[in-house]
Design a protein around this motif. Sequence first.
Motif, PDB file in Angstrom:
ATOM      1  N   ASP A  37       0.827  -1.219   0.000  1.00  0.00           N
ATOM      2  CA  ASP A  37       0.000   0.000   0.000  1.00  0.00           C
ATOM      3  C   ASP A  37       0.856   1.263   0.000  1.00  0.00           C
ATOM      4  OD1 ASP A  37      -2.339  -1.439   0.027  1.00  0.00           O
ATOM      5  OD2 ASP A  37      -2.449  -1.493   2.217  1.00  0.00           O
ATOM      6  N   VAL A  39       1.440   5.174   0.395  1.00  0.00           N
ATOM      7  CA  VAL A  39       0.777   6.224   1.169  1.00  0.00           C
ATOM      8  C   VAL A  39       1.198   7.646   0.786  1.00  0.00           C
ATOM      9  CG1 VAL A  39       0.101   4.793   3.113  1.00  0.00           C
ATOM     10  CG2 VAL A  39       2.353   5.822   3.131  1.00  0.00           C
ATOM     11  N   PHE A  40       2.404   7.827   0.277  1.00  0.00           N
ATOM     12  CA  PHE A  40       2.829   9.150  -0.179  1.00  0.00           C
ATOM     13  C   PHE A  40       3.737   9.030  -1.388  1.00  0.00           C
ATOM     14  CE2 PHE A  40       2.970   9.813   4.564  1.00  0.00           C
ATOM     15  CZ  PHE A  40       1.767  10.479   4.624  1.00  0.00           C
ATOM     16  N   GLU A  42       6.452  11.720  -3.446  1.00  0.00           N
ATOM     17  CA  GLU A  42       7.007  13.058  -3.539  1.00  0.00           C
ATOM     18  C   GLU A  42       7.609  13.193  -4.927  1.00  0.00           C
ATOM     19  OE1 GLU A  42       9.612  13.841  -0.265  1.00  0.00           O
ATOM     20  OE2 GLU A  42      10.196  15.721  -1.201  1.00  0.00           O
ATOM     21  N   GLU A  60       6.616   6.350  -0.562  1.00  0.00           N
ATOM     22  CA  GLU A  60       6.507   5.728   0.757  1.00  0.00           C
ATOM     23  C   GLU A  60       5.350   4.751   0.758  1.00  0.00           C
ATOM     24  OE1 GLU A  60       7.869   6.513   4.073  1.00  0.00           O
ATOM     25  OE2 GLU A  60       8.548   8.607   3.924  1.00  0.00           O
ATOM     26  N   ALA A  61       5.640   3.518   1.126  1.00  0.00           N
ATOM     27  CA  ALA A  61       4.586   2.537   1.343  1.00  0.00           C
ATOM     28  C   ALA A  61       4.506   2.285   2.839  1.00  0.00           C
ATOM     29  CB  ALA A  61       4.906   1.255   0.597  1.00  0.00           C
ATOM     30  N   VAL A  62       3.508   1.526   3.254  1.00  0.00           N
ATOM     31  CA  VAL A  62       3.362   1.305   4.689  1.00  0.00           C
ATOM     32  C   VAL A  62       4.646   0.733   5.280  1.00  0.00           C
ATOM     33  CG1 VAL A  62       2.045   0.098   6.465  1.00  0.00           C
ATOM     34  CG2 VAL A  62       0.868   1.018   4.500  1.00  0.00           C
TER      35      VAL A  62
ATOM     36  N   ILE B  36      -2.082  -4.176   3.348  1.00  0.00           N
ATOM     37  CA  ILE B  36      -2.006  -3.891   4.778  1.00  0.00           C
ATOM     38  C   ILE B  36      -3.166  -3.007   5.240  1.00  0.00           C
ATOM     39  CG2 ILE B  36      -0.613  -2.769   6.560  1.00  0.00           C
ATOM     40  CD1 ILE B  36       1.873  -3.776   5.060  1.00  0.00           C
ATOM     41  N   ASN B  37      -3.493  -1.977   4.466  1.00  0.00           N
ATOM     42  CA  ASN B  37      -4.561  -1.062   4.890  1.00  0.00           C
ATOM     43  C   ASN B  37      -5.907  -1.763   5.010  1.00  0.00           C
ATOM     44  OD1 ASN B  37      -3.389   1.456   5.398  1.00  0.00           O
ATOM     45  ND2 ASN B  37      -3.132   1.804   3.207  1.00  0.00           N
ATOM     46  N   GLY B 293       2.638  16.466   7.703  1.00  0.00           N
ATOM     47  CA  GLY B 293       3.389  16.386   6.459  1.00  0.00           C
ATOM     48  C   GLY B 293       3.355  15.004   5.888  1.00  0.00           C
ATOM     49  N   LYS B 294       3.902  14.896   4.698  1.00  0.00           N
ATOM     50  CA  LYS B 294       3.781  13.645   3.981  1.00  0.00           C
ATOM     51  C   LYS B 294       5.089  12.883   3.951  1.00  0.00           C
ATOM     52  CE  LYS B 294      -0.297  14.702   1.527  1.00  0.00           C
ATOM     53  NZ  LYS B 294      -1.075  14.402   0.349  1.00  0.00           N
ATOM     54  N   ALA B 295       5.361  12.200   5.014  1.00  0.00           N
ATOM     55  CA  ALA B 295       6.535  11.341   5.081  1.00  0.00           C
ATOM     56  C   ALA B 295       6.324  10.433   6.284  1.00  0.00           C
ATOM     57  CB  ALA B 295       7.798  12.157   5.258  1.00  0.00           C
ATOM     58  N   ILE B 296       7.040   9.334   6.303  1.00  0.00           N
ATOM     59  CA  ILE B 296       6.860   8.402   7.410  1.00  0.00           C
ATOM     60  C   ILE B 296       8.135   8.329   8.236  1.00  0.00           C
ATOM     61  CG2 ILE B 296       6.338   6.033   8.048  1.00  0.00           C
ATOM     62  CD1 ILE B 296       4.526   5.841   5.732  1.00  0.00           C
ATOM     63  N   ARG B 298      10.747   6.642  10.513  1.00  0.00           N
ATOM     64  CA  ARG B 298      11.079   5.221  10.651  1.00  0.00           C
ATOM     65  C   ARG B 298      12.152   5.027  11.708  1.00  0.00           C
ATOM     66  NH1 ARG B 298       8.070   2.541   6.498  1.00  0.00           N
ATOM     67  NH2 ARG B 298       7.578   3.998   4.831  1.00  0.00           N
ATOM     68  N   TYR B 318       2.195   4.992   8.675  1.00  0.00           N
ATOM     69  CA  TYR B 318       1.020   5.761   8.316  1.00  0.00           C
ATOM     70  C   TYR B 318      -0.172   5.075   8.960  1.00  0.00           C
ATOM     71  CZ  TYR B 318      -2.366   8.290   5.540  1.00  0.00           C
ATOM     72  OH  TYR B 318      -3.404   9.090   5.142  1.00  0.00           O
ATOM     73  N   PRO B 325       0.698  10.191   9.548  1.00  0.00           N
ATOM     74  CA  PRO B 325       1.864   9.452  10.037  1.00  0.00           C
ATOM     75  C   PRO B 325       1.964   9.558  11.560  1.00  0.00           C
ATOM     76  CG  PRO B 325       2.465  11.080   8.357  1.00  0.00           C
ATOM     77  CD  PRO B 325       1.092  11.398   8.801  1.00  0.00           C
ATOM     78  N   ILE B 346      13.794  13.485   8.400  1.00  0.00           N
ATOM     79  CA  ILE B 346      13.499  12.384   7.489  1.00  0.00           C
ATOM     80  C   ILE B 346      14.258  12.632   6.191  1.00  0.00           C
ATOM     81  CG2 ILE B 346      11.699  11.125   6.243  1.00  0.00           C
ATOM     82  CD1 ILE B 346       9.774  11.835   8.495  1.00  0.00           C
ATOM     83  N   ARG B 347      15.294  11.871   5.993  1.00  0.00           N
ATOM     84  CA  ARG B 347      16.132  12.001   4.800  1.00  0.00           C
ATOM     85  C   ARG B 347      16.488  13.457   4.514  1.00  0.00           C
ATOM     86  NH1 ARG B 347      12.224   8.391   3.849  1.00  0.00           N
ATOM     87  NH2 ARG B 347      10.992   9.849   2.618  1.00  0.00           N
ATOM     88  N   ARG B 349      15.315  16.169   5.523  1.00  0.00           N
ATOM     89  CA  ARG B 349      14.303  17.215   5.621  1.00  0.00           C
ATOM     90  C   ARG B 349      13.672  17.176   7.001  1.00  0.00           C
ATOM     91  NH1 ARG B 349      10.314  16.613   0.811  1.00  0.00           N
ATOM     92  NH2 ARG B 349       9.161  18.110   2.076  1.00  0.00           N
TER      93      ARG B 349
END
Lengths: 125, 365
Positions: A37, A39-40, A42, A60-62, B36-37, B293-296, B298, B318, B325, B346-347, B349
């Motif tokens: 899945d 999710v984002f 860029e 980005e996936a889960v 997964i979702n 924001g749009k990043a995960i 980890r 997420y 997230p 995150i990388r 940023r």
Amino acid sequence: MELPKELKYTDEHEWVLVEDNVATIGITDYAQGELGDIVFVELPSVDDEIKQADPFGTIEAVKAVSDLFSPVSGKIVGVNEMLEDQPEIINASPYDEGWMIKVELSDVSELDSLLSADDYKQQIS
Amino acid sequence: MKNIVKKTALYDIHKKAGAKLVEFAGYYMPIQYKGINDEHKRVRSSVGIFDVSHMGEFEISGAKAEEFLQYMTINDVKNLAVNQVQYSALCYEDGGIVDDLLVYRFQDKIILIVNASNLEKDFLWLKDHLIDGVELKNRSDEFSLLAVQGRKAEATLQKLTDSNLSQLETYWLTEGKVAGIPAMIARTGYTGEDGFEVMIENKHAKQTWQAIMEAGKEFEIEPIGLGARDTLRLEVKYCLYGNDIDKTTNPLEAGLGWITKLNKDGDFIGSDVLRKVKEEGLSRRLICFELAGKAIPRHGYKIMAEGEEIGYVTSGMYSPILNKPIGLGYVLINKTKIGTQLTIDIRDRKFPATIVKPPFYKRNY
């Protein structure tokens, strides 16, 4: 798994569709399946210049994050805005609605280094 | 011999169901089936079934079994009634965590359910400390463990057993039959939902799985992989060994003070150090945060506040339920207040994040 014959591929799992002098780029069915899945995403902006083999974005996936590598060099002339809010389109339709960027080619000869559907199939089997 | 990857008794069933199987802790395990979702949401809304047969089962018996485990584990085994289950952990002398585990108390024995990735380490650790009057057996290869989780778990499983599940309280177990097969049924789980974990002999695993799938059909039961198991547990802030807890973290800073019984009858390995930690106060603590924001975030990413590095991310993902997230991480104790503004690297940023009250998700039934 789907591998359209008319596309070119990279061993980093991107596909390329060339029409006139513009390459449409996305990731393969295999790649979306491996990532799970999404999710984002860029992506770069229109008018950015990108170079072959350089990262142009991230996905980005889960369970994983992955860089996207450009199969070609050139100027970005289109970005799939739908992916901003609905990145899962890539899972559902990797070769069609899930396209990522359109690049105006600066060096057509770079296309020679890309893989055919059969070559790519061998890579992932 | 090189590492041979084992298969659980349900491998063929997973394959047929279209699972993506990956090597995990020496087993081919289903990481996901449909996605997964979807799997995550199925467990939150109805019911799902997990194969967690990779987990280890140690049987401990003998006249001094209780005394031995009172010393080896941080929770209070003497306080555990027959048929009761306890969440606990093994610690090193320095207070670091060897593993977290479940302790099942039976009339004539105690069974420990341990993490698959720590199975050998745990067994050696227990064996090295074994005392006369205690017998320790690794029975991991004999049993399969199925988790049935979700608000419809009881309705699903009740169809297959004469045991009265409505009377079985959370963290209690009963020995009975599931679909005619002798089973240990415990009201436990790792998802934040109501649910059960069912232990049966390997030879009955397929039959039991199929019977549960059939019984759950009317609730649209689905098989759930380890991917969703991870996202489900994170939404309720359950620790994952190797991510949020390990030999460098102690149970107090991990928020596991509630199972760290420093005043129980008898010392345990690590109790001296942990008592001192408690007296002197923690230096850091595991917190929950949400990211804008749009990043995960980890495992291992740096956590900053006001330009200073104050900790690191231990788990992140997420959240399918919150649609944003989320993560866990250790931060310095003076930065742990709810509402504290963080930035996560995150990388290269920086993403703003906020400390929030745990858990991220709480069931409403």
